[in-house]
Design a protein around this motif. Structure first.
Motif, mmCIF file in Angstrom:
data_model
loop_
_atom_site.group_PDB
_atom_site.id
_atom_site.type_symbol
_atom_site.label_atom_id
_atom_site.label_comp_id
_atom_site.label_asym_id
_atom_site.label_seq_id
_atom_site.Cartn_x
_atom_site.Cartn_y
_atom_site.Cartn_z
ATOM 1 N N THR A 344 0.858 -1.176 0.000
ATOM 2 C CA THR A 344 0.000 0.000 0.000
ATOM 3 C C THR A 344 0.897 1.229 0.000
ATOM 4 O O THR A 344 1.926 1.260 0.685
ATOM 5 N N VAL A 345 0.503 2.229 -0.767
ATOM 6 C CA VAL A 345 1.321 3.422 -0.971
ATOM 7 C C VAL A 345 0.531 4.656 -0.546
ATOM 8 O O VAL A 345 -0.647 4.792 -0.889
ATOM 9 N N GLN A 346 1.209 5.522 0.197
ATOM 10 C CA GLN A 346 0.618 6.798 0.594
ATOM 11 C C GLN A 346 1.524 7.926 0.117
ATOM 12 O O GLN A 346 2.733 7.909 0.348
ATOM 13 N N ILE A 347 0.939 8.872 -0.617
ATOM 14 C CA ILE A 347 1.674 10.045 -1.095
ATOM 15 C C ILE A 347 1.348 11.195 -0.150
ATOM 16 O O ILE A 347 0.182 11.613 -0.067
ATOM 17 N N HIS A 355 -3.074 3.318 -0.393
ATOM 18 C CA HIS A 355 -3.813 2.657 -1.469
ATOM 19 C C HIS A 355 -3.063 1.392 -1.891
ATOM 20 O O HIS A 355 -1.845 1.436 -2.106
ATOM 21 N N PRO A 356 -3.764 0.256 -2.032
ATOM 22 C CA PRO A 356 -3.091 -1.009 -2.367
ATOM 23 C C PRO A 356 -2.835 -1.146 -3.862
ATOM 24 O O PRO A 356 -3.677 -0.786 -4.687
ATOM 25 N N PHE A 357 -1.656 -1.712 -4.190
ATOM 26 C CA PHE A 357 -1.297 -1.984 -5.583
ATOM 27 C C PHE A 357 -0.517 -3.290 -5.651
ATOM 28 O O PHE A 357 0.388 -3.528 -4.847
ATOM 29 N N THR A 358 -0.873 -4.115 -6.623
ATOM 30 C CA THR A 358 -0.159 -5.371 -6.827
ATOM 31 C C THR A 358 1.225 -5.098 -7.399
ATOM 32 O O THR A 358 1.386 -4.254 -8.281
#
Length: 803
Positions: A344-347, A355-358
């Motif tokens: 998961t990435v947070q800007i 937000h999760p991303f494969t």
């Protein structure tokens, strides 16, 4: 296998102990009415040994296994694709999906049945056991109504002890075979159960008050009596209702950030309202274990990645394909991630939600980086990806953005690799879910002496040709590289025309792949001029129409001939490249300018990349961090439980001699203070841990000689060096051609072709064919509908973007 099964066995015993505790706890603690003081007593000791200790022990074993068991289980599963054909392999009974529209596994229904039985058991038991006393006090009708209200409240209490376990990304349930996508629906169903039980409680308790003529006085802040305790219960019920409303799929997907914030606020209101409505310290015996594991699950992976991954990520936005390519880097090897894992990435500039991303990259190829492909939804309300696209550069001019990472998370079950046939229907960005899996299978085939047993079909559909080219390097490799074409059957469809005003942009990725990047970055004007000259040459080739468009109406025999022709051409190209690679020109620095291809790059396995060594280092750090985050707040909890708040007057013990308001304040103090102190300390430790990890990370890299903390010790310190690495990854296509069919994918026809050829025939039994459908939920629903209509004997897996 003994080392693998022993931790799973211990975890299973811990979960069984916790389940028995939930079944027996009401009768032992509440019905038997163990006489205790408000502060520390024998119930705390009983709870610590029977509930808290097994949960913490199981979780620590889960963390250790998250690093080591994952590698061994994946290797065990991936080895199944190259076993002897005479060995009968089927997907196990527990992993098989049902034939209903839900499509859940057998083990999911078993877990659901256990939780349903627990709910019914607590409701029936508490209602029956409390009924005689209530009937004796309030009469028959009012007593029965009050007993039902009480029984439903106890069912709510049971569900509060379970619901947070079902949202853990590193859970004991995962260690015994469950996956995160499997248990998330159970979390939602349990939320619905809490709404139903709490509504029943509110309705029957209100009916009791109306029968007694106390509704107005007991549901109000107008006095310092029972009404003051009931009003927090009203707020708790409202919190559940609001959470449930915004958790509906329509709202959750349209306004996901609002859903997250409402869910967090509603959870806080519910738990505080519950404690103030029913103020007893024993409520924390059910809520505290879930709180501890939930906060550990949210903080520790962030701390690990803050210590490992550089805070700056490179980011490029392909405007024609609406795809962002993001690369995260680390000076040290990252935690090994496996096919299907995600982060998961947070800007920081775009809010606080992760937000999760494969993960699209394959860890053994480059343990120092993670590559993400992010689909941009420009037309969605409150689109986070649209705002991110504005911050990113383009394919020719990437920029850096601040990014905080949480993870790696993922499912550790790859039982589908036992299938004889695997069919993947994928739309757009969902292809990233299968990139590393396909490379891992190719690597297994390369190192194994056994023949390939599995047949794998991938059917891809993209909106435009430019979107195809966003993943073109991977698609070009799996359709041109003999290491893939010998066993992987690929069909590609493009459903829409490209944007006419950005035709050149549609080929931007092809152009970049064709550029011959120097072996060493040259920053002279002459080198820049040569670079532009090469770009112009390659641009003409890219725009000359080398991408092959396949006629969707062409017969199958022509497809086979074209495929064979393509394979033979590929071998010729490869031999020519090998023959000319030794005569490459030399640049000004004396290094070669060889145009490397993906064929030159090996496909290493996880063992060859020393995944176990990296895992051991990170596992120790993870366990130590978890121990600190668990032990210190629990010490505060036990310390607060030993404090006698009533002083010399013993106002809580002498409750019958005090007014109700004094009694309420006393109960609120004993029920709120220990748990809130524990939670606050744990939150402070978690955020402090993230802050310290980032500071230590940057200070460690600044010692490497760079005075700029923002760019120190990045594995690829400038874009020229990263371009060189990307050129190898992307393959430097010789002609830039990927065979595709123009038009929409006819999933019904594709499935019927498999049925007609005997794939998934019912007379062969279940567990032999696996079908994946990945992409937007509407696309996955469409594929699933045709699979069910075909009456296929297959295991169907959903991979959707829906949150």
């Amino acid at each position: 296998m003994a080392l693998i099964s022993l931790p799973s066995l211990v975890i299973g015993i811990c979960l069984a102990t916790f389940s028995c505790y939930l079944f027996a706890d009401y009768y032992l603690l509440w019905q038997e009415k163990i006489k205790t003081r408000f502060e520390w007593n024998e119930i705390d000791l009983y709870w610590s040994l029977v509930c808290m200790l097994p949960i913490l022990l199981g979780h620590f074993i889960t963390i250790w296994g998250n690093y080591f068991r994952a590698a061994s289980q994946f290797q065990h599963s991936i080895s199944k694709v190259t076993t002897s054909t005479d060995k009968k392999q089927r997907i196990s009974f527990w992993e098989r999906h049902d034939s209903t529209r839900f499509g859940f596994t057998v083990k999911f229904w078993c877990l659901s049945a256990l939780i349903i039985i627990m709910n019914i058991y607590w409701f029936v038991l508490t209602t029956i056991l409390s009924r005689p006393a209530y009937v004796k006090t309030y009469g028959n009708a009012a007593g029965i109504v009050r007993a039902i209200a009480y029984g439903s409240s106890q069912a709510v209490l049971l569900d509060t002890s379970i619901i947070l376990f079902l949202v853990l990304r590193r859970s004991m349930l995962h260690a015994i075979g469950f996956t995160y996508p499997e248990i998330i629906p159970l979390h939602r169903w349990l939320g619905v159960a809490m709404l139903i039980w709490s509504t029943i409680h509110a309705a029957f308790y209100s009916a009791y008050l109306i029968m007694e003529g106390k509704f107005t006085s007991d549901i109000a802040f107008s006095d310092k009596s029972r009404g003051t305790r009931n009003m927090p219960g009203v707020f708790a019920w409202i919190g559940v209702v609001v959470m449930s409303f915004f958790a509906l799929p329509q709202f959750r997907r349209m306004i996901y950030p609002v859903f997250i914030y409402v869910h967090r606020a509603g959870t806080f209101v519910f738990f505080i309202g519950l404690i103030m409505h029913y103020p007893t310290y024993m409520l924390w015996y059910y809520m505290l274990p879930g709180f501890i594991l939930f906060l550990v699950d949210r903080f520790v992976p962030k701390i690990i990645q803050a210590r490992s991954i550089h805070p700056n990520a490179t980011c490029a936005f392909n405007t024609d394909a609406d795809i962002i390519r993001m690369k995260l880097t680390s000076a040290e090897p990252m935690k090994p991630y496996f096919p299907g894992d995600y982060i998961t990435v947070q800007i920081p500039g775009l809010g606080h939600i992760h937000h999760p991303f494969t993960i699209a990259s394959y860890w053994p190829e480059d343990p120092h980086s993670i590559t993400l492909y992010i689909r941009v939804f420009s037309d969605a309300k409150l689109s986070w990806t649209h705002d991110l696209a504005k911050m990113c550069g383009n394919e020719d001019k990437r920029i850096t953005v601040r990014a905080n990472v949480d993870g790696v998370f993922g499912d550790r079950r790859h039982d589908y690799l036992k299938s004889e046939t695997m069919i993947i229907f994928v739309a757009g960005a969902a292809i990233t879910t299968f990139m590393s899996l396909i490379k891992a299978i190719a690597a297994q085939i390369a190192v194994s002496k056994e023949p390939l047993r599995m047949q794998l079909h991938m059917i891809c559909t993209f909106r435009t040709r430019s979107e195809l080219h966003a993943y073109g390097s991977f698609l070009h490799q799996i359709t041109r590289d003999p290491r893939f074409t010998s066993w992987l059957h690929v069909e590609i469809y493009v459903s829409r025309p490209d944007k006419p005003q950005t035709l050149m942009g549609a080929h931007a990725h092809v152009v970049k792949n064709d550029i011959m990047v120097p072996g060493q970055a040259v920053k002279t004007k002459k080198a820049k001029k040569n670079f532009l000259k090469r770009t112009g040459t390659k641009l003409k080739r890219a725009l000359s129409g080398h991408t092959i468009v396949e006629d969707p109406t062409a017969p199958v025999e022509q497809d086979v001939q074209r495929s064979n022709s393509t394979k033979s051409t590929l071998h010729e190209i490869s031999e020519e490249e090998v023959a000319t690679s030794s005569s490459e020109p030399i640049n000004e620095k004396g290094t070669g300018t060889r145009a490397m291809t993906y064929i030159d790059q090996p496909l290493p396995t996880f063992q060859a990349s020393s995944a176990d060594t990296v895992s051991k280092r990170l596992a120790l750090f993870d366990l130590l961090t978890t121990l600190v985050l668990v032990a210190i707040p629990l010490a505060f909890w036990y310390g607060m439980r030993r404090v006698s708040w009533e002083g010399s007057s013993h106002w809580c013990i002498a409750a019958t001699k005090k007014d109700k308001w004094t009694v309420f304040v006393c109960h609120w103090t004993y029920s709120l203070v220990p748990g809130l102190v524990h939670t606050v300390v744990m939150l402070l430790l978690g955020y402090a841990g993230i802050f310290v990890a980032r500071k230590v990370h940057m200070r460690h890299h600044m010692r490497g000689g760079s005075s700029d903390a923002e760019s120190a010790a990045i594995p690829y310190p400038d874009f020229n060096a990263e371009d060189e690495k990307l050129s190898v990854e992307d393959g430097n296509w010789d002609e830039g051609d990927v065979v595709y069919s123009r038009g929409r994918l006819d999933a019904k026809k594709a499935i019927q072709n498999f049925v007609d050829s005997g794939v998934g025939a019912k007379d062969k039994g279940q567990g032999l064919v696996t079908v994946f459908a990945g992409g937007p939920e509407g696309y996955v629903d469409m594929v699933e509908k045709h699979v069910q209509k075909a009456k296929w004997s297959v295991e169907f897996h959903r991979e959707t973007w829906a949150p």
